[in-house]
Design a protein around this motif. Structure first.
Motif, PDB file in Angstrom:
ATOM      1  N   ILE A   6       0.679  -0.946  -0.197  1.00 16.60           N
ATOM      2  CA  ILE A   6       0.196   0.300  -0.479  1.00 16.60           C
ATOM      3  C   ILE A   6       1.084   1.200  -0.161  1.00 16.60           C
ATOM      4  N   SER A  23      -3.664   6.939   1.379  1.00 13.25           N
ATOM      5  CA  SER A  23      -3.387   5.781   0.427  1.00 13.25           C
ATOM      6  C   SER A  23      -3.348   5.431  -0.744  1.00 13.25           C
ATOM      7  N   ILE A  25      -5.081   3.431  -1.414  1.00 12.48           N
ATOM      8  CA  ILE A  25      -6.265   2.315  -0.898  1.00 12.48           C
ATOM      9  C   ILE A  25      -7.692   3.339  -1.456  1.00 12.48           C
ATOM     10  N   SER A  45      -2.469   2.054   5.250  1.00 10.62           N
ATOM     11  CA  SER A  45      -3.900   1.651   4.887  1.00 10.62           C
ATOM     12  C   SER A  45      -5.347   3.018   5.191  1.00 10.62           C
TER      13      SER A  45
END
Length: 135
Positions: A6, A23, A25, A45
């Motif tokens: 990540i 992040s 994500i 994350s």
């Protein structure tokens, strides 16, 4: 087998202050972002709340970090004062109205207290005269 780490990205302002951190994500578009790290776990994350030790912004609404020479560096209090001087808070129209109403109420209470004192003085003088008045 390739490991998917990540990535942590930051966005900086014209003073190199870190104004956003996130992040890979949660970012669909990394334009204007700088990758500063990668790894696994909550720190990466959920970078907004876990990556920077003191958080992105302090209790006064000032950014805590800058990015210089590929390093995240904590801003000193002096730098924060210079970069983010306090903004005088202007009262809202409702706050101004409330203040005026409170002042008016206080003035009325003072007038009432003065009138009570005058009435008490008159009653005292009447009592000293024997309670008799010419009507």
């Amino acid at each position: 087998m390739q490991e998917n780490k990540i990535k942590v990205y930051i966005k900086i302002d014209e003073n190199n202050c870190i104004i956003n951190i996130n992040s890979s994500i949660f970012l669909d578009d990394i334009k204007d972002y700088i990758q500063i790290d990668e790894g696994d776990g909550d720190k990466y994350s959920h970078a907004q709340g876990n990556y920077l030790e003191k958080g992105l912004i302090n209790s006064k609404g000032r950014y805590n970090y800058k990015y210089v020479d590929n390093k995240v560096i904590e801003l000193t209090e002096e730098e924060k004062e210079k970069l983010f001087p306090p903004v005088p808070v202007q009262p809202t129209p409702q706050e101004l109205l409330n203040s005026k109403l409170l002042m008016d109420n206080a003035n009325i209470q003072l007038e009432l207290d003065n009138q009570k004192k005058l009435n008490a003085d008159l009653l005292l003088k009447m009592a000293q005269l024997g309670g008799v008045t010419n009507v």
